[in-house]
Design an enzyme around this catalytic site. Sequence first.
Site, PDB file in Angstrom:
ATOM      1  N   GLU B  60       0.806  -1.229   0.000  1.00  7.17           N
ATOM      2  CA  GLU B  60       0.000   0.000   0.000  1.00  7.17           C
ATOM      3  C   GLU B  60       0.832   1.269   0.000  1.00  7.17           C
ATOM      4  O   GLU B  60       0.576   2.200  -0.760  1.00  7.17           O
ATOM      5  CB  GLU B  60      -0.964   0.014   1.194  1.00  7.17           C
ATOM      6  CG  GLU B  60      -2.130  -0.967   1.096  1.00  7.17           C
ATOM      7  CD  GLU B  60      -1.778  -2.379   1.545  1.00  7.17           C
ATOM      8  OE1 GLU B  60      -0.618  -2.615   1.948  1.00  7.17           O
ATOM      9  OE2 GLU B  60      -2.668  -3.251   1.515  1.00  7.17           O
ATOM     10  N   HIS B 129     -11.376  -3.822   9.739  1.00  5.71           N
ATOM     11  CA  HIS B 129     -12.115  -3.547   8.505  1.00  5.71           C
ATOM     12  C   HIS B 129     -13.285  -2.580   8.737  1.00  5.71           C
ATOM     13  O   HIS B 129     -14.156  -2.469   7.889  1.00  5.71           O
ATOM     14  CB  HIS B 129     -12.655  -4.847   7.898  1.00  5.71           C
ATOM     15  CG  HIS B 129     -11.606  -5.649   7.191  1.00  5.71           C
ATOM     16  ND1 HIS B 129     -10.636  -6.341   7.866  1.00  5.71           N
ATOM     17  CD2 HIS B 129     -11.375  -5.869   5.868  1.00  5.71           C
ATOM     18  CE1 HIS B 129      -9.850  -6.961   6.988  1.00  5.71           C
ATOM     19  NE2 HIS B 129     -10.275  -6.682   5.774  1.00  5.71           N
TER      20      HIS B 129
END
Lengths: 345, 327
Positions: B60, B129
Site C-alpha cells: 500500500e 475492517h
Amino acid sequence: MVQERTLPVFQTAGANITREEGLMLYEDMVLGRAFEDKCAEMYYRGKMFGFVHLYNGQEAVSTGVIRAMRPGEDFVCSTYRDHVHALSVGVPADNVMAELFGKVTGCSKGRGGSMHLFSAEHRLLGGYAFIGEGIPVALGAAFQTKYRREAMGDATADQVTACFFGDGTTNNGQFYECLNMAALWKLPILFVVENNKWAIGMAHERATSQPEIYRKASVFGMPGVEVDGMDVLAVRAVAQEAIARARAGEGPTLIEALTYRFRGHSLADPDELRSKAEKEFWFARDPIKRLAAYMTEQSLATQDELKAIEHRVQDVIERAVKFAQESPEPDPADLYKYVFAEDDP
Amino acid sequence: MAETLLYNALREAIDEEMGRDPTVYVLGEDVGHYGGSYKVTKDLYKKYGELRVLDTPIAENSFTGMAVGSAMTGLRPIIEGMNMGFLLLAFNQIANNAGMLRYTSGGNFKIPMVIRGPGGVGRQLGAEHSQRLEAYFQGVPGLKMVACSTPYNAKGLLKAAIRDDNPVLFFEHVLLYNLKQDLPDEEYILPLNRAEIVRPGKDVTILTYSRMRHHVMQAVKTLTKEGYDPEVIDLISLKPLDFETIGPSIQKTHRVIIVEECMKSGGIGAELTASINDRLFDELDAPVLRMASQDIPTPYNGMLENLTIVQPPQIVEAVKKMVGGKI
C-alpha cells in the site's frame, strides 16, 4: 573499524572520456564540494537553519550518475542530502542557496528548506526527508514514462529516472516493494544506493544481514552492480550502461556505490563514532583529487586549467550567497499559497 | 433516467473519465482481473488495458507513493483502497507526499489524484475492517476529503474528484454500495466543496455524512410524523467544511446535532463543533450535540457493534430533547 570491503577495480583505460567530458565532470564535483563547504560556513554563521546534511566525499556518485543522464528530460529523486543532486541536475546554485536561506527565490520558494529541494523545470522530483519515501515517488515517474509509451502511444517517452538513497534505506520495506514492482513491470529506473557505511550512528554491518547491497537485486531478477563510489569515471560507466538498458525498455538496475561522507550525518552530528583510521582510509580516496590526477596524467587538462575551474566555481558560490542574502523573504500574505493547486493558478 | 446501484454509479464515473482523459488510470489491489473487492472496476481492464487498470502487489505505501510520483509527472491516478483501513499502511505517502508536497515544493508540482474505497462500520467485519479514516486524515494539510452517500452524488462527486488538481480522499461506505437510484442519462458533475441540504426544516440542524445520513433520514421519518421539522445537511465535503451551507442553516434553526460514524474523540464532529463555536456561537440556543461512535475498536459481536454506532432511535430522542429545550 570493520574490515573495509574490497572496492571493485575499474579499468580507467576503458573510461574513454573526452577532455570536455572530463572538465564537465570535474567542474560539477568541485561545485558540489565548494557549495557544501560554504553551507557549513553559513550554517555556523547563523544564516541557515534546521537540519543540514552535507554531501562532501560523495560527489562522484551524483556527478557520475546525473551527468550521464539527459538534463531536463530524465528524472532525479533525492533524499534529505540533496543539495548536490540538485546542482548536478542543473538547478542554479543561486536558487539552491536561496532556498537554504529560506528566501522566496529559492527553488522551493522558501517553503522546503535543505531537505526539500524541488525543481519541476529540472525534473528534480525532490528531496525527501523520511527514509525510503522517495523511492515510490521515483517509481511513479518511471511508471509514467512506461504508461505514456505503452498506454498513450507516445514513442518519445523514453525518459529514465534515477533514485538516490543511502545504505540505511535498504533495510526499509519501501526499498523491497519498489524493487519488486520495478522489476515486475520493467520500469526505466536506476536505484542508486550511496553506501556511505553509516546511517547516522548505525554502522551498516550492524543493521543488515547482507551488507553487500547490490546482491539484493538478484532475488528480483534485476541486475545489481557494485561500483567504487569514489571514482566518478567508474560510476559514470556503470550508470551509462544502466541508463541505456532502462531507455531501451529492458528494466531497472540496482547500483551500489561504495562511498563515504567526509563530514558528520548533519551539521548537528558530533560524529563521535567513526574512527580516525576509517576516515583517513576514505579521505585518501577523495574523488575530486582522483579525477584531477587522472586528467593531468592523461594530459586531458593542466593543473592551471583545473585551478581555473576551481576559481570559477568559487565565484559562482560567492554570487549565490550574495543572491541569497539580497533576495526577499516570502510575502506573509502568501502564507497559504501552494496548499492547493487553485491557490496558485 | 436509469436505475443504478451505487457501485455501478462509481464505475460509470471512472469509465467516463477514463474515456475522456487518457492520463486517468486506476491502481490498487485486485482492481483489474478481479474487478475490485466491491466490483467498482469490473471489466474496466478489458476496455482500457492492464496498464490503465493496474493490479498492484500488496504494497500500500509503495503503490500510493508511486501514484504520487505519477501524478507529479502528469498522470491522474485513482487509487482503490481494497478497504480504506488498509491505507493506514500508506499513511506516510498520503500525509507527507500527497498532502504536503505541493506546498513544500513551493508549487513546483501538483498532485491530481484520488484515493477512494470502502470504509466505515459494516456488518461484523471486525475492528480493522471497520475504520473511519477521515478522522485520522483531517489534520493533514493539502488534502481534500469527500464522503459520498447516494448513487447520484457518488457519480457526480467522483467525476469531480478525478478532474480536481489536488489529492482527494474519497470515502465510500461498505453498506451503501447496493443503494439504487435513478441517475440522469446526461453527464453531470457535482462540486466537491458543497454540502447538500437533504431536507429543509426549521427546528434543528442535523449535520451528518455517509451512511449516517440514512440513519438520520430514518429518524426523520418518525420525527415528522410527530410534528418535528428538522433540517438535514449531508456534509459531503469533510475537508474543507462548507460553512456557506452550514452557517445559514444554523442562523435559521439555532440548534445543532451532529451525527457521525467516527469515534467521538478527535472525530469530524469534534472539528465541526469547534468550528461552529468559533464562527456561530452567538447563534446557538443550546450547546452543539455530538452523536458519534463509541471510543472503542469496533467489536465483532453484532449486538455490541450496534451499540458502538449511533442508531435512529437515539437520533429521534436527541431531536426531541433538543427541540424541547432539554439540552
